[in-house]
Design a protein around this motif. Structure first.
Motif, short mmCIF file in Angstrom:
data_model
loop_
_atom_site.label_atom_id
_atom_site.label_comp_id
_atom_site.label_asym_id
_atom_site.label_seq_id
_atom_site.Cartn_x
_atom_site.Cartn_y
_atom_site.Cartn_z
N UNK B 57 0.72 -1.25 0.10
CA UNK B 57 -0.06 -0.14 0.05
C UNK B 57 0.64 1.44 0.11
N UNK B 110 -0.17 11.14 -14.41
CA UNK B 110 -0.94 12.30 -13.62
C UNK B 110 -0.82 13.46 -14.37
N UNK B 157 -0.28 12.05 -1.33
CA UNK B 157 0.48 10.76 -1.45
C UNK B 157 1.40 10.80 -0.27
N UNK B 169 -4.96 13.73 1.06
CA UNK B 169 -5.19 13.05 -0.11
C UNK B 169 -6.56 13.57 -0.71
N UNK B 170 -7.71 13.31 0.27
CA UNK B 170 -8.92 13.66 -0.40
C UNK B 170 -9.21 15.17 -0.44
N UNK B 173 -7.55 15.50 -4.15
CA UNK B 173 -8.39 15.07 -5.26
C UNK B 173 -9.53 15.84 -5.33
N UNK B 176 -8.49 18.35 -7.47
CA UNK B 176 -7.99 17.89 -8.78
C UNK B 176 -9.11 17.63 -9.58
N UNK B 177 -10.33 17.33 -8.95
CA UNK B 177 -11.50 16.97 -9.78
C UNK B 177 -11.86 18.25 -10.28
N UNK B 181 -12.29 18.53 -14.39
CA UNK B 181 -13.47 19.30 -15.09
C UNK B 181 -13.22 19.99 -16.31
N UNK B 190 -10.58 13.17 -19.26
CA UNK B 190 -10.07 13.77 -17.90
C UNK B 190 -8.69 13.50 -17.71
#
Lengths: 228, 409, 214
Positions: B57, B110, B157, B169-170, B173, B176-177, B181, B190
């Motif tokens: 992981x 990425x 990360x 990380x959330x 992201x 990043x979203x 878009x 994307x």
């Protein structure tokens, strides 16, 4: 279109140009006795022409280039392997021939077999002075038993993994490399895949819409039905 | 490990400027380890060999490290690569120049737009195509947005490797979203954008895109402030990253390290300032430099570079001119470049990404070589990890910022 | 079994009838499909879309797949996301063998289905279904996170439709069928064996009359 929108921007790479290759060649010949240096011109991008150095003196040449005060090429950016297989080269040669009793000079087209070799290309830059690139090349004698060049890892640590990759994919042995083993393929792999005469394993058994080369590969496994 | 080592200077007897009559001799041992250590077992048969990966992981993809531990200390670390070797280079020899553009997306997955740019620059140097101004600005805008995406996700990360259970990380992201878009609206995809072409870009901006981009750029500093509030002054982050994985300047230069890791060690080498490719000389931005070269400096490099990217983005969005987006004489399909070779490079978010193309005048390149920054940044992973513990090795690997698509190609 | 007319009559009057077997299998399948725990296994670019699917925007936790387990011994769904290379293939099969039954495989992305854009590769395994039984294939390069969620819903529907007895019962309820698959080895030029003959075999290519001859 208005005049201002026609203003195009010049192409990239405005690093300080490296010194002239002729001067570099002469300096190398003086600094490293016995070295054999040739200039290979690059017709498309002349400022990236390269120097072909013989493997016996390559390490000394690299050290000189790294430590010369006005060059300080301390950064080896890229190490590439290239495969040049045997090639039939046509040349027109002037030969003397006896024609109707007279000796005349005639142009004859001769086919010559240029032996193949493997080549390793190094791109050197200077981080200290912002110069570059200086491109040097090493060539092997042939592609079979004498595929050896000198490793520049003792001079540039950046070459370590990249030379291992060239060994793995092309089969060039680097003398003086501290740890020469395969890096991308597994240990028992027997071929050197990036060579031009590499034959891939035949696993194209199922192709939904094969055509061309892939159709030939699929046919080797089973008959292809339908309109043929 | 102290960072104060002697820089190798040339002694007086060294020949200067080509007036040499004698051969070169190496006067003194270099101040840094040029040849790497071989595998040995100093613990006399008591060492523990651990294979970290390829499924783990904490590794960034399928990457394996063969670590030899003496108690808790690492005595040797050998990276094992190739688990994602998809032979882009062999495919490059069978595909046309334009056909390789979607493959460059999949290298560093990425940041697909900067990969496209590096390839486009190499081909433009080979063919001599000139990129119009509007296309250059669009390239800069998309590349800097990609840099923001990459650095934000990297910080996420890295913190995830340190055990934050994914909170930074959330948040990364989430940002990043928003940018994905924007990319999807502009390029159609994307992640695998495939947007740049030789001599320009593929499509022009849709209606209102620039305002949406400006809104994203204006909101981003709030996210950065939130992250810095949580992370930069955090005791755990400081304890786990300061003094860990120190990389000296000389070794960094000699080992070919580029990108934020190089600048964290104090070397001022950013290709946007050195090569000044594209139109980067029109923007005013600074290049952050680190002092100690440890993981904390590498983390701060990314944060500071994100702020500088925001500056560039604001200037570029403000100054975007009108005009064509493609060189009128540029050919994409059936491109037959002149014979020769070229090495084109840019400052990708991970380092120097270069493409070395040898053309023999035909539709397909004779040799298609990718100079991957992540692969070469892994060269001194062992040197940075020696003497540290295994969790430190995980954090150091996280800060090196590898993407296996680029390492293995 | 009950007469269908009688069943519908009773149903109109508010009486639901079922057999014990159907009820059990409904509960059993509902339990299995509502909490599929994926293995934390991303190989390449599709892995990033898988991580995006687990983030706040495309929440995979809604479907019960919130906890990505790092250890295969605790997972029951393996999402093969990304290109499987020949160097990696024995490890993928070994990980699958370590998962306890019932276990499922989703092949996410074109590379895991058939090799994808890298099909012409000497190191690329042309589809993970050469060695593992795949339940759901999700096309795309990379598939959007919504496509991954659709794939998980499809798998859930497939699990719902599984019967517990009879010849159609799933693999883990049949004692004769092993749950572990042979691990390939590294050969000199290729993996050895190149595919698992029982799972996957070349299918004959049929060219229909309306396809233009190339």
């Amino acid at each position: 279109m208005s005049a201002s929108s026609q203003k195009n921007v010049a192409p990239a790479a405005k690093t300080a140009p490296p010194p002239d290759l002729e001067t570099l060649k002469q300096r190398l010949e003086k600094a490293v006795p016995g070295i054999v240096v040739e200039i290979q011109p690059n017709p498309a991008v002349p400022e990236q022409s390269s120097l072909v150095v013989d493997p016996a003196h390559a390490v000394a040449a690299a050290r000189y280039l790294k430590e010369a005060e006005d060059l300080r090429l301390d950064y080896c950016s890229n190490v590439t392997g290239v495969d040049w297989p045997d090639k039939l080269v046509e040349e027109t040669v002037i030969r003397k021939q006896m024609i109707r009793g007279e000796e005349r000079e005639v142009e004859v087209t001769v086919k010559r077999r240029r032996p193949g070799f493997l080549e390793v290309v190094y791109h050197l830059y200077s981080m200290a002075l912002g110069l570059g690139p200086v491109v040097i090349r090493q060539r092997t004698v042939n592609r079979t038993d004498e595929a050896k060049v000198a490793s520049l890892t003792p001079v540039y640590r950046a070459a370590e993994f990249q030379e291992r990759e060239v060994y793995d994919l092309f089969g060039v042995e680097f003398t003086g490399h501290p740890d020469l083993r395969r890096i991308l393929m597994w240990e028992g792999f027997a071929d050197h895949p990036m060579r031009k005469d590499y034959v891939e394993p035949d696993d194209y058994e199922y192709e939904p819409t094969p055509h061309g080369e892939v159709l030939n590969k699929a046919r080797r496994h089973y008959p292809v039905e339908g309109t043929e | 490990m102290s960072n104060e080592r002697e820089v190798l200077t040339a002694p007086a007897s060294r020949p200067v400027n080509g007036e040499a009559d004698e051969a070169i001799q190496l006067e003194s041992a270099p101040a840094y380890e040029v040849t790497p250590k071989t595998l040995e077992d100093p613990a006399g048969g008591q060492a523990l060999e651990v294979a970290v990966g390829p499924h783990h992981p904490s590794t960034h993809g399928v990457f394996r490290m063969d670590v030899v531990l003496d108690g808790e200390k690492i005595v040797s670390l050998k990276p094992v690569l190739g688990y994602l070797h998809r032979n882009h280079e062999k495919i490059g020899e069978h595909t046309s120049y334009l056909g390789m553009m979607p493959y460059t997306d999949r290298l560093d997955y990425f940041c697909s737009l900067t990969n496209n740019w590096a390839y486009a620059i190499a081909v433009e140097q080979l063919t001599g195509y000139q990129v119009p101004e509007r296309a250059e600005y669009l390239r800069v805008i998309t590349a800097e947005l990609t840099r923001l995406v990459n650095h934000a996700c990297l910080v996420g990360f890295l913190m995830h490797d340190m055990g934050t259970m994914g909170t930074p990380l959330m948040y990364a992201f989430r940002e990043r979203e928003k940018m994905l878009d924007l990319f999807e609206e502009l390029t159609g995809a994307r992640m695998m954008c495939n947007y740049l072409r030789f001599g320009g870009v593929r499509t022009d901006l849709p209606e209102g895109w620039l305002d949406r981009a400006k809104a994203v750029v204006d909101h981003f500093p709030r996210f950065l402030d939130e992250m810095e509030n949580l992370l930069t002054g955090n005791e755990i982050v400081a304890g786990r990253t300061q003094g860990v994985g120190v990389l000296s300047k000389e070794l960094a230069i000699n080992a070919g390290i580029t990108g934020p890791s190089l600048r964290a060690s104090g070397v001022n080498y950013d290709l946007r300032k050195v090569d000044r490719y594209g139109i980067y000389d029109r923007f005013s931005f600074r290049v952050p430099l680190g002092e100690r070269g440890d993981v904390f400096d590498r983390y701060m490099m990314r944060v500071l570079e994100m702020r500088e990217s925001l500056k560039i983005l604001r200037q570029a969005i403000k100054d975007l001119p009108d005009g064509p987006i493609m060189d009128p004489r540029a050919r994409q399909r059936n491109l037959l470049p002149p014979k020769g070779e070229v090495y084109g490079r840019i400052e990708a978010p991970k380092g120097e990404l270069g493409f070395y193309l040898i053309s023999d005048g035909s539709r397909k390149p004779y040799r298609f070589r990718i100079r991957p920054p992540s692969f070469i940044n892994l060269t001194i992973l062992e040197d940075m990890c020696l003497g540290q513990t295994l969790p430190d090795a995980v954090v150091i690997l996280g800060a090196v910022d590898i993407v296996l698509g680029e390492v293995d190609r | 079994m009950m007469d269908e007319n009688l069943r519908s009559e009773l149903g109109k009057r508010g009486v639901i009838t079922t057999t014990l077997q159907d009820l059990t299998s409904w509960v059993y399948n509902w339990g299995r499909r509502s909490s599929l725990w994926p293995l934390n296994f991303g190989l390449a670019c599709c892995a990033i879309e898988m991580i995006s699917a687990s983030m706040a925007r495309f929440d995979i936790a809604r479907f019960g797949a919130e906890v990505f387990r790092p250890s295969p011994r605790q997972a029951d769904l393996m999402i093969v996301a990304g290109t499987v290379t020949k160097k990696m293939a024995p490890l993928v099969v070994r990980l699958f063998n370590q998962m306890p039954e019932p276990k499922y495989v989703i092949a996410m992305g074109a590379c895991a289905i058939s090799g994808g854009p890298f099909k012409q590769g000497y190191n690329v395994l042309k589809g993970i279904d050469r060695y593992l039984p795949v339940d759901v294939h999700i096309p795309g390069c990379p598939p959007r996170p919504e496509a991954l969620l659709h794939g998980i819903i499809t798998l859930q529907k497939k699990i719902d439709g599984q019967k517990l007895t009879g010849p159609d019962r799933p693999r883990h309820l049949k004692e004769a069928v092993p749950g572990e698959y042979p691990v390939p080895e590294y050969g000199e030029n290729d993996l050895n064996p190149p595919c698992n003959q029982e799972l996957w075999g070349p299918r004959p290519v049929v060219r229909h009359p309306w396809v233009r001859k190339s």
